[in-house]
Design an enzyme around this catalytic site. Structure first.
Site, short mmCIF file in Angstrom:
data_model
loop_
_atom_site.label_atom_id
_atom_site.label_comp_id
_atom_site.label_asym_id
_atom_site.label_seq_id
_atom_site.Cartn_x
_atom_site.Cartn_y
_atom_site.Cartn_z
N GLU A 124 -5.91 -4.99 10.17
CA GLU A 124 -4.92 -3.96 10.42
C GLU A 124 -5.24 -3.23 11.72
O GLU A 124 -6.02 -2.29 11.72
CB GLU A 124 -4.92 -2.94 9.27
CG GLU A 124 -4.54 -3.54 7.93
CD GLU A 124 -3.87 -2.51 7.03
OE1 GLU A 124 -2.75 -2.79 6.57
OE2 GLU A 124 -4.43 -1.42 6.82
N GLY A 147 2.61 -1.19 4.22
CA GLY A 147 2.75 0.23 3.89
C GLY A 147 4.21 0.59 3.67
O GLY A 147 4.79 0.29 2.63
N GLY A 148 4.81 1.21 4.68
CA GLY A 148 6.16 1.75 4.56
C GLY A 148 7.17 0.83 3.90
O GLY A 148 7.91 1.25 3.00
N ASN A 152 0.88 -1.17 0.00
CA ASN A 152 0.00 0.00 0.00
C ASN A 152 0.92 1.22 0.00
O ASN A 152 1.48 1.57 1.03
CB ASN A 152 -0.90 -0.01 1.24
CG ASN A 152 -1.68 1.29 1.40
OD1 ASN A 152 -1.78 2.07 0.46
ND2 ASN A 152 -2.24 1.51 2.59
N TRP A 153 1.01 1.83 -1.17
CA TRP A 153 1.94 2.96 -1.31
C TRP A 153 1.42 4.23 -0.65
O TRP A 153 2.16 5.20 -0.51
CB TRP A 153 2.23 3.22 -2.79
CG TRP A 153 3.15 2.25 -3.44
CD1 TRP A 153 3.62 1.07 -2.91
CD2 TRP A 153 3.74 2.36 -4.75
NE1 TRP A 153 4.47 0.46 -3.81
CE2 TRP A 153 4.55 1.22 -4.95
CE3 TRP A 153 3.64 3.31 -5.78
CZ2 TRP A 153 5.27 1.02 -6.12
CZ3 TRP A 153 4.35 3.10 -6.95
CH2 TRP A 153 5.16 1.97 -7.13
N LYS A 154 0.14 4.25 -0.30
CA LYS A 154 -0.47 5.47 0.25
C LYS A 154 -0.16 6.66 -0.67
O LYS A 154 -0.01 6.48 -1.87
CB LYS A 154 0.00 5.71 1.68
CG LYS A 154 -0.09 4.48 2.56
CD LYS A 154 0.05 4.79 4.02
CE LYS A 154 0.12 3.48 4.81
NZ LYS A 154 -0.11 3.68 6.23
N GLY A 180 1.94 2.13 10.72
CA GLY A 180 2.90 3.22 10.61
C GLY A 180 3.55 3.60 11.93
O GLY A 180 4.21 4.63 12.03
N HIS A 225 -9.70 1.36 4.44
CA HIS A 225 -8.45 1.53 5.18
C HIS A 225 -8.71 2.45 6.38
O HIS A 225 -9.50 3.39 6.29
CB HIS A 225 -7.37 2.12 4.27
CG HIS A 225 -6.01 2.08 4.88
ND1 HIS A 225 -5.59 3.00 5.82
CD2 HIS A 225 -4.99 1.20 4.72
CE1 HIS A 225 -4.36 2.69 6.20
NE2 HIS A 225 -3.97 1.61 5.55
N SER A 266 2.87 -2.30 10.30
CA SER A 266 4.31 -2.37 10.55
C SER A 266 4.91 -3.74 10.25
O SER A 266 5.84 -4.17 10.92
CB SER A 266 4.63 -1.92 11.98
OG SER A 266 4.22 -0.57 12.18
N GLU A 317 -7.14 4.81 7.55
CA GLU A 317 -6.93 6.25 7.29
C GLU A 317 -8.15 6.87 6.61
O GLU A 317 -8.46 8.05 6.83
CB GLU A 317 -5.66 6.44 6.45
CG GLU A 317 -4.41 6.15 7.29
CD GLU A 317 -3.20 5.67 6.51
OE1 GLU A 317 -3.18 5.78 5.28
OE2 GLU A 317 -2.26 5.16 7.17
C1 PEP Z 1 -1.09 0.12 5.87
O1 PEP Z 1 -1.26 1.31 5.84
O2 PEP Z 1 -1.85 -0.63 5.26
C2 PEP Z 1 0.07 -0.38 6.64
C3 PEP Z 1 0.06 -1.63 7.02
O3 PEP Z 1 1.09 0.50 6.88
P1 PEP Z 1 2.51 0.19 7.59
O4 PEP Z 1 3.01 -1.13 7.03
O5 PEP Z 1 3.39 1.32 7.19
O6 PEP Z 1 2.25 0.10 9.05
#
Ligand code: PEP
Length: 250
Positions: A167, A232-233, A11-13, A173, A96, A211, A98
């Site tokens: 999640e 994500g990251g 997930n590049w956001k 994050g 999501h 994470s 967010e």
């Molecule tokens: C996400 O936003 O779906 C996510 C899992 O982010 P991160 O891996 O950065 O916690």
């Protein structure tokens, strides 16, 4: 336990640029020898054309990060499932945290989004997860079940076609990860809920997100009901993402 190969989704956001994507995507592709899991990147809608042109015919699928709950019409700024279908997206993330937090998406809106995606032949990746306060209050199970129930009720027999992503909001994050045991406990609850709704619950991949990184992926993926990851990251760095794809291919 899910029956198919593991599914790893980046997930590049709101990250990326034409220039950055033009090196990241080939970097990922060039390291995918030996990867047997399913893999995808969910990019900003404005980069779907670029993803399609760089990834068509490859082992890396692409997806969107959201889809409109409406079919078409006077909804300025929205992107419909049919529009996503034009760019051959396989997946669309819906709900999501967010979007639930910053854009007021309710369970009902998320359920409609999942419905729009399914109707266009796109697999919705339905995100569920509790906040820190909800976990501390002992509400984790009831929150994730309520969130998934809305999608189950709106989608009936199509429910075996979705992907679910657990999640925990406190893990996104933050560098805090659910322990493999914490993840498995929630995944088992979600699996049981799917089993009550469809005879094909084993077909539903239940991803963990929050994470996940190159160091913790293998132990999370070893859990019986963890069918993959939403990342994500760590999905923005080719070596990290590739090492997670390899962990999911074992
Ligand atoms: C996400 O936003 O779906 C996510 C899992 O982010 P991160 O891996 O950065 O916690």
């Amino acid at each position: 336990m899910g029956m198919t190969s593991k599914l790893m989704v980046g997930n590049w956001k709101m990250h990326g640029s034409l220039a950055a994507n033009a090196s990241l995507l080939p970097d990922i592709l060039s390291g995918m020898g030996g990867v047997t899991c399913r893999a995808a990147v969910c990019v900003s809608a404005v980069y779907l054309a670029q993803a399609q042109s760089l990834l068509t015919g490859s082992a890396l699928a692409w997806g969107a990060q959201d889809v409109s709950a409406h079919e078409s019409g006077a909804y300025t700024g929205e992107v419909s499932a049919a529009m996503l279908h034009d760019f051959a997206v396989r997946y669309a993330i819906v709900g999501h945290s967010e979007r639930r937090q910053y854009h007021g998406e309710t369970d009902a809106v998320v359920a409609s989004k999942a419905q729009r995606a399914l109707a266009a032949g796109i697999t919705p990746i339905v995100c569920v997860g509790e906040s820190q306060a909800e976990r501390e209050a002992g509400q984790t199970e009831s929150v994730v079940k309520r969130q998934l129930a809305a999608v189950i009720h709106a989608n009936g027999h199509c429910i075996s076609e979705i992907v679910v992503a657990y999640e925990p909001v406190w893990a996104i994050g933050t560098g805090l990860t659910a322990s493999p045991e914490q993840a498995q406990a929630v995944h088992a609850v979600l699996r049981a809920q799917l089993q009550a709704a469809t005879a094909h619950a084993d077909r539903v991949s239940i991803l963990y997100g929050g994470s996940m990184n190159a160091d913790n992926a293998a132990s999370l993926l070893a859990q019986p009901d963890v069918d993959g990851g939403l990342i994500g990251g760590a999905s923005l760095k080719a070596p990290d993402f590739l090492s997670m794809l390899k962990a999911a291919s074992r």
